[in-house]
Design a protein around this motif. Structure first.
Motif, short mmCIF file in Angstrom:
data_model
loop_
_atom_site.label_atom_id
_atom_site.label_comp_id
_atom_site.label_asym_id
_atom_site.label_seq_id
_atom_site.Cartn_x
_atom_site.Cartn_y
_atom_site.Cartn_z
N SER A 14 0.70 0.75 3.46
CA SER A 14 1.69 0.79 4.55
C SER A 14 2.83 -0.19 4.29
CB SER A 14 1.00 0.48 5.88
OG SER A 14 0.25 -0.71 5.76
N SER A 15 2.77 -0.92 3.20
CA SER A 15 3.73 -2.01 3.02
C SER A 15 3.75 -2.49 1.57
CB SER A 15 3.28 -3.15 3.95
OG SER A 15 4.06 -4.28 3.79
N ILE A 17 3.51 -3.95 -2.01
CA ILE A 17 3.05 -3.48 -3.32
C ILE A 17 2.36 -2.12 -3.21
CG2 ILE A 17 1.42 -3.98 -5.20
CD1 ILE A 17 1.97 -7.01 -4.61
N ARG A 37 -3.49 -0.08 8.28
CA ARG A 37 -3.76 -0.15 9.72
C ARG A 37 -2.56 0.31 10.53
NH1 ARG A 37 -5.40 -6.35 9.85
NH2 ARG A 37 -3.50 -6.28 8.60
N ASN A 38 -1.35 0.00 10.04
CA ASN A 38 -0.14 0.29 10.81
C ASN A 38 0.27 1.75 10.60
OD1 ASN A 38 2.76 0.53 11.38
ND2 ASN A 38 2.61 -1.66 11.78
N ASP A 62 -9.23 -0.27 9.65
CA ASP A 62 -9.33 -1.68 9.28
C ASP A 62 -10.41 -1.86 8.22
OD1 ASP A 62 -9.57 -4.41 9.17
OD2 ASP A 62 -9.32 -4.68 11.33
N LEU A 63 -10.02 -2.36 7.07
CA LEU A 63 -10.97 -2.54 5.95
C LEU A 63 -11.92 -3.71 6.18
CD1 LEU A 63 -8.51 -1.85 2.99
CD2 LEU A 63 -10.38 -0.38 3.70
N ASN A 89 -5.70 -2.75 -3.15
CA ASN A 89 -4.50 -3.59 -3.00
C ASN A 89 -4.46 -4.38 -1.68
OD1 ASN A 89 -1.49 -4.25 -3.26
ND2 ASN A 89 -1.55 -2.97 -1.43
N TYR A 153 -8.16 -18.05 -0.13
CA TYR A 153 -7.42 -17.01 -0.87
C TYR A 153 -7.63 -17.18 -2.37
CZ TYR A 153 -3.46 -14.02 -2.26
OH TYR A 153 -2.67 -13.03 -2.82
N LYS A 157 -9.86 -14.47 -4.58
CA LYS A 157 -9.19 -13.73 -5.66
C LYS A 157 -9.90 -14.03 -7.00
CE LYS A 157 -5.69 -11.50 -3.57
NZ LYS A 157 -5.67 -10.04 -3.45
N ALA A 184 2.59 -13.14 -9.32
CA ALA A 184 3.08 -14.37 -8.67
C ALA A 184 3.79 -13.92 -7.38
CB ALA A 184 3.97 -15.14 -9.62
N VAL A 186 5.82 -12.14 -4.75
CA VAL A 186 6.47 -10.83 -4.66
C VAL A 186 7.10 -10.71 -3.27
CG1 VAL A 186 6.10 -8.34 -4.92
CG2 VAL A 186 4.53 -9.93 -6.04
N THR A 188 7.53 -9.15 -0.17
CA THR A 188 6.89 -8.11 0.65
C THR A 188 6.76 -8.63 2.08
OG1 THR A 188 4.67 -8.99 0.30
CG2 THR A 188 5.44 -7.40 -1.33
N THR A 193 1.91 -10.05 7.49
CA THR A 193 0.52 -9.58 7.48
C THR A 193 -0.44 -10.76 7.60
OG1 THR A 193 1.19 -7.79 6.01
CG2 THR A 193 -1.16 -8.24 6.10
N1 LIG Z 1 3.38 -10.89 -1.97
C1 LIG Z 1 2.93 -11.74 -2.86
O1 LIG Z 1 3.58 -12.77 -3.17
C2 LIG Z 1 1.61 -11.50 -3.56
C3 LIG Z 1 1.32 -12.25 -4.71
C4 LIG Z 1 0.11 -12.03 -5.37
C5 LIG Z 1 -0.77 -11.09 -4.90
N2 LIG Z 1 -0.48 -10.39 -3.78
C6 LIG Z 1 -1.48 -9.41 -3.32
O2 LIG Z 1 -0.89 -8.14 -3.22
C7 LIG Z 1 -1.60 -7.34 -2.28
C8 LIG Z 1 -0.62 -6.63 -1.39
O3 LIG Z 1 0.12 -7.57 -0.65
P1 LIG Z 1 1.68 -7.42 -0.36
O4 LIG Z 1 2.36 -8.58 -0.95
O5 LIG Z 1 2.15 -6.05 -0.68
O6 LIG Z 1 1.68 -7.69 1.21
P2 LIG Z 1 1.98 -6.77 2.48
O7 LIG Z 1 3.34 -6.17 2.35
O8 LIG Z 1 1.69 -7.62 3.65
O9 LIG Z 1 0.89 -5.64 2.38
C9 LIG Z 1 -0.47 -5.89 2.66
C10 LIG Z 1 -1.16 -4.58 2.91
O10 LIG Z 1 -2.55 -4.85 3.13
C11 LIG Z 1 -2.97 -4.15 4.31
N3 LIG Z 1 -4.05 -4.87 4.97
C12 LIG Z 1 -4.16 -6.18 5.21
N4 LIG Z 1 -5.29 -6.45 5.91
C13 LIG Z 1 -5.89 -5.24 6.11
C14 LIG Z 1 -7.07 -4.84 6.77
N5 LIG Z 1 -7.88 -5.71 7.37
N6 LIG Z 1 -7.40 -3.52 6.77
C15 LIG Z 1 -6.58 -2.61 6.18
N7 LIG Z 1 -5.44 -2.93 5.55
C16 LIG Z 1 -5.09 -4.22 5.51
C17 LIG Z 1 -1.74 -4.12 5.17
O11 LIG Z 1 -1.89 -3.04 6.09
P3 LIG Z 1 -1.19 -3.01 7.57
O12 LIG Z 1 0.18 -3.62 7.38
O13 LIG Z 1 -1.13 -1.56 7.86
O14 LIG Z 1 -2.06 -3.80 8.44
C18 LIG Z 1 -0.64 -3.89 4.16
O15 LIG Z 1 -0.50 -2.50 3.87
C19 LIG Z 1 -2.55 -8.30 -1.54
O16 LIG Z 1 -3.86 -8.13 -2.03
C20 LIG Z 1 -2.02 -9.68 -1.93
O17 LIG Z 1 -3.03 -10.65 -1.92
C21 LIG Z 1 0.69 -10.56 -3.09
#
Ligand SMILES: NC(=O)c1ccc[n+]([C@@H]2O[C@H](COP(=O)([O-])OP(=O)(O)OC[C@H]3O[C@@H](n4cnc5c(N)ncnc54)[C@H](OP(=O)(O)O)[C@@H]3O)[C@@H](O)[C@H]2O)c1
Length: 250
Positions: A14-15, A17, A37-38, A62-63, A89, A153, A157, A184, A186, A188, A193
């Motif tokens: 939904s968001s 990556i 979820r959204n 909800d996961l 993801n 976190y 990970k 690193a 990103v 988003t 979240t």
């Molecule tokens: N952004 C960074 O800097 C970064 C860096 C390294 C790794 N990552 C990893 O990349 C992955 C994606 O994150 P993102 O940066 O793309 O962030 P994001 O835009 O906030 O996306 C997170 C996604 O995870 C879903 N999610 C979170 N909790 C959930 C739950 N309990 N049940 C179902 N879905 C859930 C959210 O769904 P809803 O919005 O629908 O609730 C959303 O689609 C994560 O694993 C994060 O740890 C991110």
């Protein structure tokens, strides 16, 4: 690179990556099962994928809930009769200093960052065996150093990294590949979240800007890395940092 007719499940689509990855796969002809979820945002991703010609199943839920994990796999197989690719993801950070971390926070973080991907893999395994499919787990550079991210976190990970390697070893005899991508910072909705404001995210970006010599990363770059792992027939059990040079600066 074509995923024509391949069935791809992406959690957290939904968001950020996850959404970028779904869109990337939709351009390559995949059938998509996208989870989040959204509802509104998941539908936005679905719409963009459908505009690229993809057949899309939206799975809202909800996961953190045990039943939802098996449900994601069952619904996907019910709709598409197979699973070729699983992208674990979905995730969040805690955004609390360790001394303020409660047992319930710790449990919640474990459930989303470890239990969900591990059991999605378990439930997907019989289907991946049939297709000789692959898994990509979205980890983080926070698992490869202690400079970034909160402690649960980082720890969870790390657990995901270890699972990736161990599961890859177990799956190789079946022709299934399992890898992780370790980004690193990103750009988003990760801040939102994880329950902190975009101002805090801006501060994180500002703080780590100099640790990203190639620039703060866009989700499409991570999506490209995920596609690479999915199309590399002899790569399994690796943790691929896509870090804009981050690890070289610390
Ligand atoms: N952004 C960074 O800097 C970064 C860096 C390294 C790794 N990552 C990893 O990349 C992955 C994606 O994150 P993102 O940066 O793309 O962030 P994001 O835009 O906030 O996306 C997170 C996604 O995870 C879903 N999610 C979170 N909790 C959930 C739950 N309990 N049940 C179902 N879905 C859930 C959210 O769904 P809803 O919005 O629908 O609730 C959303 O689609 C994560 O694993 C994060 O740890 C991110």
């Amino acid at each position: 690179m074509s995923f024509s007719g391949k069935v791809v499940i992406i959690t957290g689509a939904s968001s950020g990556i996850g959404a970028a990855t779904a869109i990337a796969f939709s351009k390559e002809g995949a059938k998509l099962s996208i989870c989040g979820r959204n509802k509104e945002r998941l539908s936005e991703t679905a719409k963009e994928c459908q505009e690229n010609g993809a057949e899309v199943l939206e799975i809202i839920g909800d996961l953190l809930e045990f039943e939802h994990l098996e449900h994601c796999i069952d619904k996907t197989v019910e709709k598409f009769s197979a699973i070729d690719v699983l992208i674990n993801n979905a995730g969040r950070s805690l955004a609390k200093p360790f001394e303020n971390t409660e047992e319930t926070d710790f449990d919640m973080m474990f459930r989303i960052l470890v239990r969900a991907p591990v059991f999605l893999c378990k439930y997907a395994l019989p289907h991946l065996k049939k297709t000789k499919g692959c898994v990509v787990n979205v980890s983080s550079v926070a698992s490869l150093c202690t400079k970034i991210g909160d402690l649960p976190y980082q720890m969870f990970k790390c657990a995901l990294n270890h699972f990736t390697k161990g599961f890859a070893a177990e799956c190789s005899p079946f022709g299934i590949r399992v890898n992780s991508i370790n980004p690193a910072v990103v750009m988003t909705r990760f801040a939102e979240t994880s329950g902190f404001s975009m101002e805090v995210m801006d501060k994180v970006v500002e703080r780590f800007k100099n640790n990203h010599p190639l620039g703060i990363i866009q989700p499409e770059t991570i999506a490209a890395g995920i596609m690479f792992l999915c199309t590399s027939p002899h790569i399994t059990g690796i943790l691929l940092p896509v870090d804009s040079g981050f690890l070289g600066t610390i």
